[in-house]
Design an enzyme around this catalytic site. Sequence first.
Site, PDB file in Angstrom:
ATOM      1  N   LYS A 149       0.837  -1.194   0.000  1.00 35.48           N
ATOM      2  CA  LYS A 149       0.000   0.000   0.000  1.00 35.48           C
ATOM      3  C   LYS A 149       0.877   1.251   0.000  1.00 35.48           C
ATOM      4  CE  LYS A 149      -1.898   2.705   3.007  1.00 35.48           C
ATOM      5  NZ  LYS A 149      -1.995   3.932   2.211  1.00 35.48           N
ATOM      6  N   GLU A 152      -1.337   7.624   0.394  1.00 39.47           N
ATOM      7  CA  GLU A 152      -2.422   8.205  -0.398  1.00 39.47           C
ATOM      8  C   GLU A 152      -1.917   9.299  -1.328  1.00 39.47           C
ATOM      9  OE1 GLU A 152      -2.391   7.338   2.750  1.00 39.47           O
ATOM     10  OE2 GLU A 152      -4.328   7.564   3.710  1.00 39.47           O
ATOM     11  N   GLY A 202       6.517   4.648   8.538  1.00 41.94           N
ATOM     12  CA  GLY A 202       5.658   5.823   8.677  1.00 41.94           C
ATOM     13  C   GLY A 202       5.869   6.455  10.033  1.00 41.94           C
ATOM     14  N   GLU A 205       3.433   7.357  15.679  1.00 41.71           N
ATOM     15  CA  GLU A 205       2.064   7.267  16.199  1.00 41.71           C
ATOM     16  C   GLU A 205       1.295   6.119  15.525  1.00 41.71           C
ATOM     17  OE1 GLU A 205      -0.060  10.802  15.244  1.00 41.71           O
ATOM     18  OE2 GLU A 205      -1.951   9.957  15.966  1.00 41.71           O
ATOM     19  N   GLY A 207       2.614   3.736  13.729  1.00 39.42           N
ATOM     20  CA  GLY A 207       3.390   2.505  13.931  1.00 39.42           C
ATOM     21  C   GLY A 207       3.011   1.788  15.215  1.00 39.42           C
ATOM     22  N   GLU A 224       9.604   0.973  10.739  1.00 38.17           N
ATOM     23  CA  GLU A 224      10.592   2.021  10.469  1.00 38.17           C
ATOM     24  C   GLU A 224       9.861   3.340  10.694  1.00 38.17           C
ATOM     25  OE1 GLU A 224      13.648   1.571   9.993  1.00 38.17           O
ATOM     26  OE2 GLU A 224      13.930  -0.391   9.093  1.00 38.17           O
ATOM     27  N   CYS A 258      13.237  10.729   7.369  1.00 32.60           N
ATOM     28  CA  CYS A 258      13.291  10.185   8.726  1.00 32.60           C
ATOM     29  C   CYS A 258      14.702  10.283   9.295  1.00 32.60           C
ATOM     30  CB  CYS A 258      12.803   8.745   8.717  1.00 32.60           C
ATOM     31  SG  CYS A 258      13.619   7.761   7.467  1.00 32.60           S
ATOM     32  N   GLU A 351       9.687  15.638  15.849  1.00 37.39           N
ATOM     33  CA  GLU A 351      10.102  15.457  14.463  1.00 37.39           C
ATOM     34  C   GLU A 351       9.325  16.456  13.607  1.00 37.39           C
ATOM     35  OE1 GLU A 351       8.700  11.980  12.254  1.00 37.39           O
ATOM     36  OE2 GLU A 351      10.725  11.766  11.446  1.00 37.39           O
TER      37      GLU A 351
HETATM   38  P1  NAD Z   1       1.907   7.925   8.359  1.00 35.12           P
HETATM   39  O1  NAD Z   1       2.195   7.124   9.572  1.00 35.12           O
HETATM   40  O2  NAD Z   1       0.833   8.928   8.435  1.00 35.12           O
HETATM   41  O3  NAD Z   1       1.526   6.974   7.135  1.00 35.12           O
HETATM   42  C1  NAD Z   1       2.382   5.953   6.690  1.00 35.12           C
HETATM   43  C2  NAD Z   1       1.574   4.929   5.941  1.00 35.12           C
HETATM   44  O4  NAD Z   1       0.680   4.281   6.857  1.00 35.12           O
HETATM   45  C3  NAD Z   1       0.690   5.513   4.840  1.00 35.12           C
HETATM   46  O5  NAD Z   1       0.669   4.635   3.729  1.00 35.12           O
HETATM   47  C4  NAD Z   1      -0.670   5.546   5.500  1.00 35.12           C
HETATM   48  O6  NAD Z   1      -1.735   5.484   4.590  1.00 35.12           O
HETATM   49  C5  NAD Z   1      -0.635   4.305   6.361  1.00 35.12           C
HETATM   50  N1  NAD Z   1      -1.567   4.326   7.493  1.00 35.12           N
HETATM   51  C6  NAD Z   1      -2.121   5.394   8.113  1.00 35.12           C
HETATM   52  N2  NAD Z   1      -2.949   4.983   9.090  1.00 35.12           N
HETATM   53  C7  NAD Z   1      -2.910   3.643   9.106  1.00 35.12           C
HETATM   54  C8  NAD Z   1      -3.537   2.649   9.903  1.00 35.12           C
HETATM   55  N3  NAD Z   1      -4.373   2.951  10.890  1.00 35.12           N
HETATM   56  N4  NAD Z   1      -3.250   1.360   9.650  1.00 35.12           N
HETATM   57  C9  NAD Z   1      -2.383   1.008   8.667  1.00 35.12           C
HETATM   58  N5  NAD Z   1      -1.776   1.916   7.866  1.00 35.12           N
HETATM   59  C10 NAD Z   1      -2.028   3.203   8.098  1.00 35.12           C
HETATM   60  O7  NAD Z   1       3.305   8.568   7.934  1.00 35.12           O
HETATM   61  P2  NAD Z   1       3.598   9.574   6.747  1.00 35.12           P
HETATM   62  O8  NAD Z   1       3.129  10.918   7.169  1.00 35.12           O
HETATM   63  O9  NAD Z   1       3.128   9.017   5.436  1.00 35.12           O
HETATM   64  O10 NAD Z   1       5.189   9.519   6.708  1.00 35.12           O
HETATM   65  C11 NAD Z   1       6.005  10.302   7.485  1.00 35.12           C
HETATM   66  C12 NAD Z   1       6.562   9.509   8.657  1.00 35.12           C
HETATM   67  O11 NAD Z   1       7.264   8.358   8.209  1.00 35.12           O
HETATM   68  C13 NAD Z   1       7.568  10.285   9.454  1.00 35.12           C
HETATM   69  O12 NAD Z   1       7.353  10.132  10.833  1.00 35.12           O
HETATM   70  C14 NAD Z   1       8.903   9.648   9.078  1.00 35.12           C
HETATM   71  O13 NAD Z   1       9.928   9.805  10.008  1.00 35.12           O
HETATM   72  C15 NAD Z   1       8.515   8.247   8.866  1.00 35.12           C
HETATM   73  N6  NAD Z   1       9.504   7.562   8.035  1.00 35.12           N
HETATM   74  C16 NAD Z   1      10.351   6.638   8.610  1.00 35.12           C
HETATM   75  C17 NAD Z   1      11.319   5.993   7.854  1.00 35.12           C
HETATM   76  C18 NAD Z   1      12.262   5.004   8.446  1.00 35.12           C
HETATM   77  O14 NAD Z   1      12.838   4.227   7.694  1.00 35.12           O
HETATM   78  N7  NAD Z   1      12.463   4.972   9.749  1.00 35.12           N
HETATM   79  C19 NAD Z   1      11.410   6.275   6.507  1.00 35.12           C
HETATM   80  C20 NAD Z   1      10.541   7.212   5.955  1.00 35.12           C
HETATM   81  C21 NAD Z   1       9.577   7.823   6.736  1.00 35.12           C
END
Ligand code: NAD
Length: 449
Positions: A149, A152, A202, A205, A207, A224, A258, A351
């Site tokens: 997935k 969005e 992602g 929160e 995660g 991650e 990240c 962050e």
């Molecule tokens: P996000 O957590 O909002 O979304 C990440 C993904 O999760 C999206 O595809 C989203 O649709 C999905 N998602 C949202 N709610 C969900 C749920 N309830 N159940 C399952 N999936 C769900 O994060 P974002 O705003 O897209 O990305 C930014 C974040 O990602 C930042 O905190 C960044 O640090 C982190 N990030 C971490 C790494 C790493 O390798 N550590 C790499 C890139 C980004």
Amino acid sequence: MVSPVDETVIASVPAASEEEVDEAIERASKAAASWAAVAPGDRARLLRRAADAVDGALEELAVLEVRNAGHTIANARWEAGNVRDVLAYYAGAPERHFGRQIPVAGGVDVTFREPLGVVGVIVPWNFPMPIASWGFAPALAAGNCVVLKPAELTPLTALRIAELCRDAGIPEDVFQVVTGPGSTVGWRFVTHEKVRKVCFTGSTEVGKRVMAGCAEQVKRVTLELGGKSANIVFADADLERAAATAPTSVFDNAGQDCCARSRLLVERSVYDRFMSLLEPAVRAFRVTDPAAEDAQMGPLISAEQRRSVASYVSEDAPVAFRGTAPEGPGYWFAPTVLAPVSPGDRAAREEIFGPVLSVIPFQDEEEAVHIANDTAYGLSGSIWTNDVSRALRVARAVESGTLSVNSHASVRYWTPFGGVKQSGLGRELGPDALDGFSEVKNVFIATGA
Ligand code: NAD
């Protein structure tokens, strides 16, 4: 999809219903046995072909990412190249995915590395291409089927990469991309019993929610998550080089990284000199149309993200200096340096995920390590010093999954990547990634008296 560069609509993509997600998972589950049975050499060849297909479409993918995510063209080319390299690297894995033979009395004991079945990969919007491939390539190499997935806001490159993989001969049901909101599509990966592992990248929160959901089924999970990494500059370092490279370490991808070194810790005795070197480097950082060959930074991903980033640069924020950004349409935000910042300030703790750098002075090595570790996160970081003993001491003391000395490199596809503390769980990339996509099975065969 809206282009963050000029706010025009560039495409629309369907949002899968829960039934459609279930159908995709069922198809993947049905395909799992036959994919696992593909001879290792044949699986390897299909992955090599997929790498070649991505290589052939490098520029197309890069241009798509510039439009969809506002990445600079130079970064987007690197990102598409990273997908190719990750596929090519894990194409070397199927024939080398060994078990062991362990000495026992009365028979033979061997271990097998069994695929998990269906793996759900959930990808954020900040690095749509590389992060997708860090999940799907080793998962496929280990003999799993993948439902992926994308975020969005940025689904276009993942959809195209899935097509390329299909054209390369990877069966359609073995690697599927399902688009739609996290709360339906992503969450269904968590709750559906036939998804045996969730590989989530992602926010911390979301995660945590994914991890709690996976616990219901004792489902395997890799996380991650976010970061608030420190770039520690000691007085004995090559200050010119440390200052010249600091802007890229935090403003690359408009700070939506990240691994962004969003806390710059500078030894107090060289603080003024370092800041005088940093200022011209920040002012010279080229923020412009990301399609331009010389662009170093494009816009933020969305209006909402810009609002969130701007909340850290209020009227009374200690703005030391700023770079420039284009005016007019697009979600632009000029690189911003806050200094001096106290380690307890909101800008030093949260962050920001935007081009905002907090500079924090420190007195000595002990204080530097204390400040670096005084965070819930632990993903990445840099240490600048010419004292090799100190470099090793500090590298061992900083609580982080990935560190670099006199460099800001975080990611190489052949070295492990991941966080400690609330930055994540598990490691991606590197030689051991397939361990996270397989289970060890132990078999004892009695050989008789
Ligand atoms: P996000 O957590 O909002 O979304 C990440 C993904 O999760 C999206 O595809 C989203 O649709 C999905 N998602 C949202 N709610 C969900 C749920 N309830 N159940 C399952 N999936 C769900 O994060 P974002 O705003 O897209 O990305 C930014 C974040 O990602 C930042 O905190 C960044 O640090 C982190 N990030 C971490 C790494 C790493 O390798 N550590 C790499 C890139 C980004």
